[in-house]
Each structure stands twice: as C-alpha cells, then as structure tokens.
Design a protein around this motif. Sequence first.
Motif, mmCIF file in Angstrom:
data_model
loop_
_atom_site.group_PDB
_atom_site.id
_atom_site.type_symbol
_atom_site.label_atom_id
_atom_site.label_comp_id
_atom_site.label_asym_id
_atom_site.label_seq_id
_atom_site.Cartn_x
_atom_site.Cartn_y
_atom_site.Cartn_z
ATOM 1 N N ASN A 24 0.873 -1.092 0.029
ATOM 2 C CA ASN A 24 -0.018 -0.222 0.033
ATOM 3 C C ASN A 24 0.866 1.294 0.001
ATOM 4 O OD1 ASN A 24 -2.601 1.194 0.092
ATOM 5 N ND2 ASN A 24 -2.172 1.794 2.377
ATOM 6 N N MET A 25 2.013 1.196 0.870
ATOM 7 C CA MET A 25 2.971 2.283 0.839
ATOM 8 C C MET A 25 3.384 2.708 -0.561
ATOM 9 S SD MET A 25 3.035 4.137 3.594
ATOM 10 C CE MET A 25 4.589 4.879 3.623
ATOM 11 N N VAL A 26 3.803 1.588 -1.355
ATOM 12 C CA VAL A 26 4.333 1.782 -2.651
ATOM 13 C C VAL A 26 3.434 2.330 -3.409
ATOM 14 C CG1 VAL A 26 5.092 0.671 -4.891
ATOM 15 C CG2 VAL A 26 6.076 -0.119 -2.396
ATOM 16 N N LEU A 27 2.105 2.115 -3.553
ATOM 17 C CA LEU A 27 1.028 2.821 -4.459
ATOM 18 C C LEU A 27 0.807 4.306 -3.839
ATOM 19 C CD1 LEU A 27 -1.801 -0.189 -4.425
ATOM 20 C CD2 LEU A 27 -0.036 0.404 -6.123
ATOM 21 N N LEU A 28 0.828 4.616 -2.838
ATOM 22 C CA LEU A 28 0.539 5.991 -2.397
ATOM 23 C C LEU A 28 1.853 6.691 -2.481
ATOM 24 C CD1 LEU A 28 -1.198 5.107 0.807
ATOM 25 C CD2 LEU A 28 -2.305 5.920 -1.135
ATOM 26 N N CYS A 29 3.163 6.453 -2.041
ATOM 27 C CA CYS A 29 4.337 7.287 -2.097
ATOM 28 C C CYS A 29 4.769 7.316 -3.561
ATOM 29 C CB CYS A 29 5.271 6.271 -1.222
ATOM 30 S SG CYS A 29 5.146 6.225 0.361
ATOM 31 N N ARG A 30 4.488 6.617 -4.487
ATOM 32 C CA ARG A 30 4.852 6.919 -5.990
ATOM 33 C C ARG A 30 4.159 7.822 -6.197
ATOM 34 N NH1 ARG A 30 5.711 0.712 -8.343
ATOM 35 N NH2 ARG A 30 7.815 0.349 -7.209
ATOM 36 N N LYS A 31 2.879 8.305 -5.913
ATOM 37 C CA LYS A 31 1.934 9.328 -6.659
ATOM 38 C C LYS A 31 2.544 10.592 -5.695
ATOM 39 C CE LYS A 31 -1.951 6.264 -6.680
ATOM 40 N NZ LYS A 31 -3.455 6.104 -6.354
ATOM 41 N N GLU A 32 3.370 10.707 -4.733
ATOM 42 C CA GLU A 32 3.904 12.022 -4.164
ATOM 43 C C GLU A 32 4.722 12.822 -4.973
ATOM 44 O OE1 GLU A 32 5.369 11.729 0.016
ATOM 45 O OE2 GLU A 32 4.309 9.559 0.266
ATOM 46 N N GLY A 34 7.871 14.446 -6.158
ATOM 47 C CA GLY A 34 9.042 14.630 -6.064
ATOM 48 C C GLY A 34 9.617 13.050 -5.829
ATOM 49 N N CYS A 35 8.651 12.027 -5.651
ATOM 50 C CA CYS A 35 9.088 10.636 -5.695
ATOM 51 C C CYS A 35 9.639 10.167 -6.954
ATOM 52 C CB CYS A 35 7.864 9.732 -5.273
ATOM 53 S SG CYS A 35 8.351 8.145 -4.895
ATOM 54 N N ILE A 36 10.792 9.778 -6.932
ATOM 55 C CA ILE A 36 11.368 9.103 -8.339
ATOM 56 C C ILE A 36 11.053 7.659 -8.275
ATOM 57 C CG2 ILE A 36 13.472 8.752 -9.619
ATOM 58 C CD1 ILE A 36 14.517 11.560 -8.139
ATOM 59 N N LEU A 52 14.173 -0.911 2.086
ATOM 60 C CA LEU A 52 13.346 -0.005 1.326
ATOM 61 C C LEU A 52 14.303 0.825 0.614
ATOM 62 C CD1 LEU A 52 10.738 1.626 0.283
ATOM 63 C CD2 LEU A 52 10.911 2.777 2.714
ATOM 64 N N LEU A 53 14.225 0.981 -0.716
ATOM 65 C CA LEU A 53 15.070 2.099 -1.523
ATOM 66 C C LEU A 53 13.861 3.186 -1.945
ATOM 67 C CD1 LEU A 53 17.661 -0.034 -3.199
ATOM 68 C CD2 LEU A 53 17.950 1.099 -1.080
ATOM 69 N N GLN A 54 14.542 4.186 -1.487
ATOM 70 C CA GLN A 54 13.704 5.368 -2.111
ATOM 71 C C GLN A 54 14.591 6.495 -2.726
ATOM 72 O OE1 GLN A 54 11.261 7.191 1.282
ATOM 73 N NE2 GLN A 54 12.228 5.777 2.491
ATOM 74 N N GLU A 55 13.956 6.981 -3.830
ATOM 75 C CA GLU A 55 14.889 8.266 -4.469
ATOM 76 C C GLU A 55 13.656 9.582 -4.360
ATOM 77 O OE1 GLU A 55 17.773 6.126 -7.569
ATOM 78 O OE2 GLU A 55 15.428 6.060 -7.901
ATOM 79 N N TRP A 56 14.276 10.675 -4.037
ATOM 80 C CA TRP A 56 13.330 11.903 -4.096
ATOM 81 C C TRP A 56 14.190 12.854 -4.833
ATOM 82 C CZ3 TRP A 56 8.529 11.417 -2.445
ATOM 83 C CH2 TRP A 56 8.275 10.400 -1.324
ATOM 84 N N GLU A 57 13.364 13.912 -5.460
ATOM 85 C CA GLU A 57 13.902 14.747 -6.110
ATOM 86 C C GLU A 57 14.901 15.799 -5.267
ATOM 87 O OE1 GLU A 57 10.961 16.900 -8.315
ATOM 88 O OE2 GLU A 57 10.600 15.325 -9.512
ATOM 89 N N ASN A 58 14.229 15.954 -4.001
ATOM 90 C CA ASN A 58 15.053 17.278 -3.176
ATOM 91 C C ASN A 58 14.495 16.821 -1.561
ATOM 92 O OD1 ASN A 58 12.427 18.424 -2.948
ATOM 93 N ND2 ASN A 58 12.849 19.362 -5.000
ATOM 94 N N ALA A 59 15.363 17.266 -0.824
ATOM 95 C CA ALA A 59 15.022 17.575 0.676
ATOM 96 C C ALA A 59 13.555 18.059 0.956
ATOM 97 C CB ALA A 59 15.914 18.082 1.494
ATOM 98 N N ALA A 60 13.040 18.904 0.287
ATOM 99 C CA ALA A 60 11.605 19.253 0.556
ATOM 100 C C ALA A 60 10.584 18.172 0.125
ATOM 101 C CB ALA A 60 11.335 20.552 -0.479
#
Length: 116
Positions: A24-32, A34-36, A52-60
Amino acid sequence: MIIVQNTFHLLSKSKSEVIDLMKNMVLLCRKEQGCISYEYFEGITDSNQIILLQEWENAASLQGHYQTEHMDYFMSKLIHHLEKPIITRSYLTQEENADVAAKKSSEKSKPQQTIH
C-alpha cells in the motif's frame, strides 16, 4: 536527488501483514510529488529482513513525504511488527551535494547585518 535506504527486521509471525502495508505504501508514495522511485526488497539470506530504497528529487519532497497521513498510519502499524529498530541511511547525489555546497557558499558571502 536524495536516496534513502531503510532496513526493517520483521517478526516472522506477522510478515504477511507487513508486506500488505508495504504494498500500500508503494502505491501511495509513488504518487507523491518529488518521488522518483519507492520499492521494497526481501533479503536472500534472511527473508524477514526487508530493504526499502527511496529516491526523491530533493529534501523538500522527502520532508513532505514524512508528513503524510499514510506515513503516520504505516509507522503506527509497523512498530508492532519489528524485531529490531529500523536502520535508516540517506545519501545525496553529486548534483544535490553541489546545490548544498553552492547554497552554503552564497550564505557565507553575505555580510553580517548590524542591529542598531
């Protein structure tokens, strides 16, 4: 770009419940904004270890992620299914490091203001 690696050591008796929460987190977080990327991986030698590996555009974007309702819900449920505390490591890409260094450099070059 910011890369975050989280390591979870799950209790074996509740692993399937946690996997459902993670899906469920994968589905929701990928919509945020800045989430790469956002994906969980199961350990080969220890199947109760999940990375868990996450990639984000920036700190914000990453900080915004931490403030979401689904993150609060996930953490409130997850805490009851962990064998050990979560291990978190964050990495900045070279581009992000250059941006941070440039910002610090420009801040240092500003003259100090005097209050009269």
